[in-house]
Scaffold this active site. Sequence first.
Site, PDB file in Angstrom:
ATOM      1  N   ARG A   1       7.152   5.622  42.191  1.00 52.22           N
ATOM      2  CA  ARG A   1       6.163   5.413  43.249  1.00 52.22           C
ATOM      3  C   ARG A   1       4.778   5.832  42.776  1.00 52.22           C
ATOM      4  O   ARG A   1       3.968   6.368  43.535  1.00 52.22           O
ATOM      5  CB  ARG A   1       6.560   6.159  44.528  1.00 52.22           C
ATOM      6  CG  ARG A   1       7.851   5.573  45.123  1.00 52.22           C
ATOM      7  CD  ARG A   1       8.434   6.477  46.167  1.00 52.22           C
ATOM      8  NE  ARG A   1       7.623   6.496  47.369  1.00 52.22           N
ATOM      9  CZ  ARG A   1       7.665   7.496  48.252  1.00 52.22           C
ATOM     10  NH1 ARG A   1       8.428   8.528  48.029  1.00 52.22           N
ATOM     11  NH2 ARG A   1       6.916   7.454  49.319  1.00 52.22           N
TER      12      ARG A   1
ATOM     13  N   ASP B   1      -1.037 -11.391  65.683  1.00 51.11           N
ATOM     14  CA  ASP B   1      -0.481 -10.550  64.628  1.00 51.11           C
ATOM     15  C   ASP B   1      -1.603  -9.700  64.067  1.00 51.11           C
ATOM     16  O   ASP B   1      -2.705 -10.195  63.828  1.00 51.11           O
ATOM     17  CB  ASP B   1       0.110 -11.421  63.521  1.00 51.11           C
ATOM     18  CG  ASP B   1       1.512 -11.861  63.882  1.00 51.11           C
ATOM     19  OD1 ASP B   1       2.199 -11.071  64.564  1.00 51.11           O
ATOM     20  OD2 ASP B   1       1.892 -12.975  63.511  1.00 51.11           O
TER      21      ASP B   1
ATOM     22  N   ALA C   1       9.313   1.408  41.881  1.00 47.53           N
ATOM     23  CA  ALA C   1       9.849   1.937  43.134  1.00 47.53           C
ATOM     24  C   ALA C   1      10.447   3.325  42.928  1.00 47.53           C
ATOM     25  O   ALA C   1      10.525   4.117  43.865  1.00 47.53           O
ATOM     26  CB  ALA C   1      10.904   0.999  43.680  1.00 47.53           C
TER      27      ALA C   1
ATOM     28  N   LYS D   1      -1.945   7.433  40.240  1.00 46.70           N
ATOM     29  CA  LYS D   1      -2.103   7.554  41.692  1.00 46.70           C
ATOM     30  C   LYS D   1      -0.821   7.065  42.344  1.00 46.70           C
ATOM     31  O   LYS D   1      -0.042   6.321  41.725  1.00 46.70           O
ATOM     32  CB  LYS D   1      -3.300   6.739  42.194  1.00 46.70           C
ATOM     33  CG  LYS D   1      -3.115   5.231  42.217  1.00 46.70           C
ATOM     34  CD  LYS D   1      -4.229   4.584  43.047  1.00 46.70           C
ATOM     35  CE  LYS D   1      -3.923   3.143  43.401  1.00 46.70           C
ATOM     36  NZ  LYS D   1      -3.739   2.227  42.266  1.00 46.70           N
TER      37      LYS D   1
ATOM     38  N   GLU E   1      -5.155  -3.245  47.116  1.00 48.63           N
ATOM     39  CA  GLU E   1      -5.425  -1.828  47.366  1.00 48.63           C
ATOM     40  C   GLU E   1      -6.157  -1.207  46.182  1.00 48.63           C
ATOM     41  O   GLU E   1      -7.137  -0.479  46.348  1.00 48.63           O
ATOM     42  CB  GLU E   1      -4.121  -1.074  47.617  1.00 48.63           C
ATOM     43  CG  GLU E   1      -3.465  -1.486  48.916  1.00 48.63           C
ATOM     44  CD  GLU E   1      -2.078  -0.864  49.088  1.00 48.63           C
ATOM     45  OE1 GLU E   1      -1.668  -0.065  48.221  1.00 48.63           O
ATOM     46  OE2 GLU E   1      -1.433  -1.200  50.092  1.00 48.63           O
TER      47      GLU E   1
END
Lengths: 568, 678
Positions: free
Chosen positions: B378, B305, B375, B391, B346
Amino acid sequence: MNMQGWAEIALTIGLAVGLGWPLGIYMSRIWQGQSTWLDPVLRPVEGAFYRLAGVDRNQGQGWLAYTFSFLAFSAVAFLFLYAILRLQGHLPLNPGGFAGMSPDLAFNTAISFVTNTDWQFYSGESAASNMTQMAGLTVQNFASAAAGIAVAAALARAFAANRGSTIGNFWTDITRIALYILAPLSIVIALALCALGVPQTLLGHVDAHTLEGAKQSIALGPIASQEAIKQLGTNGGGFFNANSAHPFENPGAFSNLIEEVIMNMLGFACVVAFGRVVGLRKEARALVIVMAVMVSGAAAAIYAAETQPTPALVAAHVQTTPNMEGKEVRFGAPSTAVFAAMTTGASDGAVNGMHESFTPLGGGMAMFMIQLAEMLPGGVGSGLYGMIVMAIVAVFVAGLMVGRTPEYLGKKIEAREIQLSMLAFLILTTSILGFASVAVILPTALKTVSTTGPHGLSEALYAYTSATGNNGSAFAGLSVSPYWNVTMGIAMWLGRFGYAVPVLAIAGGLVTKPKLEPTAGTLPTHGALFVGLLIGVILILGGLQYFPAQALGPIVEHFQMLAATSAH
Amino acid sequence: MASAVTAAGPQGPMLRRAGLDAFRKLDPRKLARNPVILATEVVAVLATVSLIDAVRHHTPALFALQIAIWLWATVLFANFAESVAEGRGKAAADSLRAARVTTKAKLIVDPSTGLTVPTPAHELLPGALVLVEAGDVIPADGEIIEGIASVNESAITGESAPVIRESGGDRSAVTGGTTVVSDWLKIRVTSGPGTSFLDRMIAMVEGANRRKTPNEIALAVLLAGLTLVFMIAVATLLGLGKYSGVSLDPMVLGALFICLIPTTIGGLLSAVGIAGMDRLLKVNVLATSGRAVEAAGDCDTLLLDKTGTITFGNRMATEVIAAPGVPGDRALRAAVMASLADETAEGRSILELARETHGLVETTPKNATSIPFSATTRLSGLDAANGSWRKGAVEAVYRLAGLTAQEVPSEVLAAVERISRSGGTPLACTENGKLMGVIHLKDVVKPGVKERFADLRRMGLRTVMITGDNPITAATIASEAGVDDFLAEATPEDKLKLIREEQQKGRLVAMCGDGSNDAPALAQADVGVAMQTGTQAAREAGNMVDLDSDPTKLIEIVEVGKQMLITRGALTTFSIANDVAKYFAIIPAMFVVALPSLAAINVMRLGSPHSAILSAVIFNALIIVALIPLALRGVRYQAIGAARLLSRNLLIYGLGGVVAPFIGIKLIDILLNAVHLA
């Protein structure tokens, strides 16, 4: 020992390999049913055979069907030959008026020729009619050779297949092998031998009047035709008792060279053909090298042994020259040595000297070559499959050392292959040592062994070694008796079918396996390392178990000879 | 980290237990699975009988006594080797047994009211519902149907930090014997009595159901075959010897037989197999069978994977490209400010990048409000008195900055395009609503992975990367990591299909997985390593469980498998090669009295016939003990390619096997003669 002798040995073995190479390429076409330049002539004949026998040439056989065909063919051949041998007195072409053979001798002889052994407990010139020689023995020389090569071809196809199911068709195999390989080569060689002075006639014998006025009866017959296939098919059964030491079988140096070369030529060719069919030529080359190196080594050892004078005779100031006992002066030590090595390495069994009269180490070496299971280069076909069995065991033992389930020629070597290889191994060892060990303590058997002491042991051991190895050469010293006829018959049967049937079973297992592509993790089986490994395994696993027996025979005889305490 | 199953080392008590076991294993019924050692025991019995006979008849018996002792020692040493190998497993099994539930479980008899009845854990049947609360030991394997809890799984994995288990998803499986630390769970029992994961683990580490692996079977056949061949060779000496006037002492024939048969590998074979499983246990991998370990060594193709194995699980920032007219450090600072409140990997990687490349460290201004990612927008970021930073996905940032597709500066568009094409993810950042720059997020290949794959390639293994990424991204990472092939946008069906295709070509495939949807592929693969954190279905489908849930383990597993096969081959070669010297020791000794000229082949110049035979027998017994450490540790494995590995091992174990006994037997002979034991 001199340079000329060494050069002669090198030339002979070099020629056998050199001629075997192109023949192997040709043979691979026969095994794969491909066209050849002989097709215009032979294709119709081949087709006629199939129509006559009701064989569908495209019908593949599984290993069981193939094995059954092989065994049935051999059984019918045995019965046919047995009948001829028993009935030869009532059959035509019997100028010598020979009577039929006794049941036990006919049994022994029939098995002998059907198994490609050609052990002879009779003298051809005084016991076998021309009918027997031509329709019986020579036919089997072709048939048994073709059957051996067929088994090798089946094994090759099994290695070549990728998840296949059939290993070829036995009937087309023997037809094509006999028709396209054995027959044409035999015709050419027989004519060459005729030209060199080997007789080919249906006359029984000619009478000669010697200078002393005595009448001598000189046996003749269809010799050249039998001589060619005798050597080519690694049969080895001579027309005469003296075999290739007889001037009519082997008139001179050139015929001698031909006979030596052709008795190893097809053995090497089988390996080359195998490499082509499997598609791994370098791997096949490694096997050729193993065979050539070992047969050369044996020739060198025998040559070295036979150029030593007998110490006792030197001490008595009666001999300074090499041991010439048992050798034809025409051939000398080197030629006899290389002949002995090639005939014992090849399961041929023809001789141009007397192995019994060799020095103990020379004779012991000849015997050891047979004990190494006849694969150097071995009988036609049988040498190849014997070598493959050895390679399977070698790959299994050492192959684990690279950290993978061993593979040989793209096929995984697993329990089934090892089981069958060990079975074949065990049958050989048991037959050679078992029969010999019983014979030397059984009065019935021992009473027809001519010598006592270590040499007598060598005689008995050599006999069962030769029979089991399907070699057929003799150490002499044995007189025919029902006991030896029957037990050696069984030994020959075991040596042939006790090996070939496991091999066919191996082929049956391998054919269904997937063909694996080699990776960097695959054990390399073509380089010098593998050659060395295989030689080591052949000597240690294939030969070492005979060391105790050899110690009691040739080895002790050698040291006794050095100590000049020999019973001779 | 030392897990419960690997805590036990080979200490004094373990060796003592192994010593006792060696005697227990003398039972011929137990030895039946090892024909070579069984044959040795039979000869030892015969030697003892003949010794007793000699003593009764008052004939000199010192030689017979010593032979008998050393033959028994050979059997015991072989048994001891196996016991030592088993010892670690037994110790581990004991500590696992302690984890078995002895308290009563709370069986839910009425789901509507949640009424529970105390029930012994071993009476729970599959399908039963149980309630487990903080402090309770989970009574059986099961699936969580309700609740979320932290569970301490150290009894199984040795990892003491609790893990979260919750209903639904890939973390819904719980293991019997683990402890709920906080909250509660309702569990549907999935294992019957005696078949739980813990039970299976105990059986595995103990080797209770140890069956021979395919290679072991083939090797056993070879060894049994050789034993028969040598039996023929020795038995026929009775006849040949009698003819030659050699009187053969049955004791000597027995000794010759034992020396010739491959007792060394015969005695160590099962120890090698057990030690192989043990080495896996040491790296916290449980194999359900030795067959699986062996298959690991044989693997041709590894399915790996991408996430977690080849790359770090998360994308990381590797550069920030400033928009036209914006200074580079301003753009970087904007990216940092927008990420200050972002706790994701991140976000942290952006701070990391700024610190490492520019030494830029910012702290969250006072009274700042963090804007979490949603969501719908974003976007995420930070609002403070002196500014506002965002960002997020490029399109979302364009919208925020009020730019239409045509108004976006072409430099920015080019940067975004370049990042996408290279398989990365572009983010954009703003300061006070103005587009500042583009952040390049990238899958980062773990260091050292490329070298590891090169090693694997040298050993003939193909690596295939499995990823859900699009083919462009996948190709980039594949070439960066140096895998041989990749499967992009992989669905579980694709994985299964790939495995089948590889197997059709005769290749063996290894993979690891954790989710339920991995189960079919895990079951189809020749080596399927399930993660301990994975679902019950995955754990049952695989033939190995990694207690650390570390997908890179696969590579180690393959190496352990190879090492096990190499060790077996090396010891077999050594064992067989030993025979040459043994022949040269014993054969002259056997015959020399009757045939004095055979003294010439006593090449080792051994003292006397008796000392020669005895030395060979003693060497044969001691070599087993001497090689136990090697059998347990395994022959060193190096990724140097098959050809070099073979030549190296052939030299050490083949040639060494021929030479070593010549030296060993000679030394023992000198010693025996010096102390007048022969």
